[in-house]
Design an enzyme around this catalytic site. Structure first.
Site, PDB file in Angstrom:
ATOM      1  N   ASP A 133       0.893  -1.226   0.067  1.00  0.00           N
ATOM      2  CA  ASP A 133       0.015  -0.038  -0.066  1.00  0.00           C
ATOM      3  C   ASP A 133       0.740   1.327   0.061  1.00  0.00           C
ATOM      4  OD1 ASP A 133      -1.985  -1.756   0.218  1.00  0.00           O
ATOM      5  OD2 ASP A 133      -3.039  -0.617   2.298  1.00  0.00           O
ATOM      6  N   ASP A 134       0.461   2.353  -0.659  1.00  0.00           N
ATOM      7  CA  ASP A 134       0.685   3.653  -0.211  1.00  0.00           C
ATOM      8  C   ASP A 134       1.983   3.983  -1.211  1.00  0.00           C
ATOM      9  OD1 ASP A 134      -0.977   3.860   1.664  1.00  0.00           O
ATOM     10  OD2 ASP A 134       0.531   3.726   3.336  1.00  0.00           O
ATOM     11  N   HIS A 173      -5.896   3.024  -4.456  1.00  0.00           N
ATOM     12  CA  HIS A 173      -5.781   3.275  -3.185  1.00  0.00           C
ATOM     13  C   HIS A 173      -6.158   4.741  -2.581  1.00  0.00           C
ATOM     14  CE1 HIS A 173      -4.897   2.188   1.008  1.00  0.00           C
ATOM     15  NE2 HIS A 173      -3.768   2.760   1.117  1.00  0.00           N
ATOM     16  N   HIS A 225      -5.277   9.830  -0.688  1.00  0.00           N
ATOM     17  CA  HIS A 225      -4.966   9.044   0.689  1.00  0.00           C
ATOM     18  C   HIS A 225      -5.528  10.116   1.820  1.00  0.00           C
ATOM     19  CE1 HIS A 225      -3.100   6.286   3.626  1.00  0.00           C
ATOM     20  NE2 HIS A 225      -3.468   5.628   2.555  1.00  0.00           N
ATOM     21  N   HIS A 281       3.507  -2.147   3.541  1.00  0.00           N
ATOM     22  CA  HIS A 281       3.496  -0.655   3.253  1.00  0.00           C
ATOM     23  C   HIS A 281       4.630  -0.306   2.545  1.00  0.00           C
ATOM     24  CE1 HIS A 281       0.319  -0.919   6.074  1.00  0.00           C
ATOM     25  NE2 HIS A 281       0.027  -0.093   5.359  1.00  0.00           N
TER      26      HIS A 281
HETATM   27 ZN   LIG Z   1      -2.747   3.347   2.497  1.00  0.00          ZN
END
Ligand SMILES: [Zn+2]
Length: 275
Positions: free
Chosen positions: A75-76, A125, A129, A236
């Site tokens: 993620d991210d 995502h 964010h 992450h």
């Molecule tokens: Zn995230």
């Protein structure tokens, strides 16, 4: 007792006959013994040939029972670590899923493209964010999602239908900003638009510290997958997560050892929903 020559001759002949009978009997027994030996050999061979398929079947059963799949998810990103993650995955020739956010730099665009080109899955995502923004209304979430979708389409030619909510589907932020029924409403809307969302059933705990200890990341994943046929593993991908990259080769080796194969998430794949 006196025996005549004739009598001796008779008894000699009798003994000779008996002897020849016994020789014949001996030969017969030797033949039988030989036959039994041959029979024994062929039985042994048969036993061996029976043993082999049993062993193979056992392995087959083991393989079938072990038909386990790991979905590595990051993620991210994009971040300075994405390239390193991609290099590790390339070395092992395995595919993963990247739930990315929006970044307009040329470097980021190249990363989106490389992810797609190397056979990994790109997931949405949200562009910003930003919890306060995306969870303020269903429309706001959708707009943020579409903004990233346009960027990914431009950079990598992909419009992902797989998404991950910032904070997961059971995040607290959405309740604070959008109210109690907000996520249910948002999920319905996303599903109507053909999106599938993914939470996780294994966490690497790499978000529990700015830079988590490598050993904790490895242990969390390996303990987390225990007893799971399908494991969606949360990692992450942002600048301080250097230990996530460092832990990755050991995690992959250990998962392979446990019999996991690696797949990407898709609209039709295994999924985990926290709500
Ligand atoms: Zn995230």
């Amino acid at each position: 007792m006196i025996q005549t020559y004739q009598e001796l001759q008779q008894s000699y002949e009798t003994l000779e006959t008996e002897k020849s009978q016994m020789v014949q009997e001996k030969e017969q027994l030797e033949k039988e013994l030989e036959a039994l030996k041959n029979e024994n050999d062929s039985y042994q061979k048969e036993i061996e040939s029976l043993k082999t398929p049993i062993a193979q079947n056992k392995n087959d059963t083991k393989t079938a029972a072990q038909n386990k799949t790991a979905y590595l998810t990051f993620d991210d990103g994009p971040s300075p670590n994405t390239i390193k993650i991609l290099d590790v995955l390339k070395k092992y020739d395995i595919k993963a899923t990247f739930f990315v956010i929006g970044s307009e730099t040329e470097t980021s665009k190249k990363i989106y493209k490389r992810i797609a080109e190397e056979g990994h899955a790109l997931g949405n995502h949200t562009y910003s964010h930003n919890y306060n923004k995306i969870y303020s209304s269903v429309e706001s979430y959708m707009e943020d999602t579409w903004k990233l979708e346009a960027l990914l389409d431009e950079a990598a030619g992909v419009k992902p239908k797989i998404i991950r909510f910032p904070g997961g589907s059971k995040n607290q932020a959405s309740t604070r900003t959008g109210g109690k029924g907000f996520m249910a409403e948002l999920i319905t809307r996303l599903q109507e638009e053909g999106y599938q969302y993914f939470d996780w059933n294994v966490t690497s705990k790499d978000a529990s510290a700015v830079t988590q200890e490598k050993e904790i990341i490895i242990r969390s994943v390996l303990e987390g997958v225990q007893g799971k046929k399908d494991a969606i593993i949360l990692f992450h991908d942002n600048a301080p997560k250097t230990t996530t990259v460092e832990a990755l080769p050991e995690i992959i080796d250990a998962l392979k050892e446990k019999g996991y194969k690696f797949e990407v998430l898709s609209e039709s794949s295994y999924y985990v929903h926290h709500r």
